[in-house]
Enzyme design. Structure first.
Site, short mmCIF file in Angstrom:
data_model
loop_
_atom_site.label_atom_id
_atom_site.label_comp_id
_atom_site.label_asym_id
_atom_site.label_seq_id
_atom_site.Cartn_x
_atom_site.Cartn_y
_atom_site.Cartn_z
N GLY A 15 0.79 -1.24 0.00
CA GLY A 15 0.00 0.00 0.00
C GLY A 15 0.82 1.28 0.00
O GLY A 15 1.85 1.38 -0.66
N TYR A 162 -12.39 5.25 15.31
CA TYR A 162 -11.36 5.40 14.27
C TYR A 162 -10.86 6.84 14.21
O TYR A 162 -9.65 7.09 14.16
CB TYR A 162 -11.90 4.97 12.90
CG TYR A 162 -10.94 5.24 11.76
CD1 TYR A 162 -9.72 4.55 11.67
CD2 TYR A 162 -11.21 6.19 10.78
CE1 TYR A 162 -8.82 4.79 10.65
CE2 TYR A 162 -10.32 6.45 9.74
CZ TYR A 162 -9.12 5.74 9.68
OH TYR A 162 -8.24 6.00 8.65
#
EC number: 1.-.-.-
Length: 257
Positions: A15, A162
């Site tokens: 990534g 989050y």
């Protein structure tokens, strides 16, 4: 520009972390791959060893280290190995992250702990371990992959845990940029659009990539931050904005579709 520089990147086996690593490797940088994947995962491509091969092929030197950023001992050990092999650390990229875009009642405690420990605590501890060596560097950059601090409830409403965990990374930028002003540049980088990674495929399902940009845009933005002096610090940078400053106006090259 980064030839001979040592770049310590968490979560660099795939990534965004790997994309930043490969961009620096093309200059001949030394890359410390601090990530936890050592065996092929059925859903996620790449290990620290396959990333190391790609980095060497791109022209860099690689040091794969098994690091779960929740484990302070593993972080410290990787930093020691990096300094032993390459003589120091010039740039730290806090990229490793855990994500669960779930609301409060649907986020199990285990998930909450994972996000807090990887994102906020992991970033803090990795920075702490690298700072004594970054202080000795002429380059001296810390870059956190985290969002601008925006207290609009919209950003908390659907995924409170989050957002708190990612904002913890951003608060590290706020505090450390001030604490080490003049010694180390500390900045945050965040994408304007979704970025296409294996994590995004798992989160967004099939077809999500049509709304995404390639990881290259983050790598190019990170590279342009590393070129800046230590006095460029405490900034919350959006990838597209810094590239516009570099004179890039055509962003179609970064689009998946």
């Amino acid at each position: 520009k980064l030839a001979g520089c040592t770049v310590f990147i968490t979560g660099a086996s795939r990534g965004i972390g790997k994309a930043i690593a490969l961009k620096a490797a093309k200059d001949g940088a030394n890359i410390v791959i601090a990530a936890k994947t050592t065996k092929i995962h059925p859903k996620l491509p790449g290990t620290i060893y396959t990333a190391a091969e790609e980095i060497e092929a791109a022209g860099g030197k690689a040091l794969p280290c098994v690091v779960d950023v929740r484990d302070e001992q593993q972080i410290n050990s990787a930093v020691e190995k990096a300094v032993e092999k390459f003589g120091g650390i010039d740039i730290l990229v806090n990229n490793a992250s855990a994500i669960s875009l779930t609301n409060t009642l649907d986020t199990p405690t285990k998930r909450v702990d994972l996000m807090m420990n990887v994102n906020t605590r992991g970033t803090y501890l990795t920075s702490k371990a690298c700072i004594p060596f970054l202080r000795k560097s002429k380059v001296a950059h810390i870059l956190n992959l985290s969002p601008p601090l925006n207290l609009n409830p919209l950003w908390f409403k659907q995924h409170c845990a989050y957002t708190i965990a990612k904002y913890g990374m951003s608060m590290c930028v706020l505090g450390m940029a001030e604490e080490f002003r003049g010694e180390i540049a500390v900045n945050a980088l965040w994408p304007k659009t979704a970025i296409h990674t294996a994590a995004m495929d798992m989160l967004g399902g099939s077809g999500v990539e049509s709304q995404c940009r390639k990881v290259d845009i983050i790598a190019d933005a990170a590279y342009s931050i590393f070129k800046r002096p230590k006095s460029f610090t405490g900034n919350f940078i959006i990838d597209e904005n810094i590239l516009k400053e570099e004179g890039i106006n055509n962003f179609d090259v970064y689009a998946i579709a």
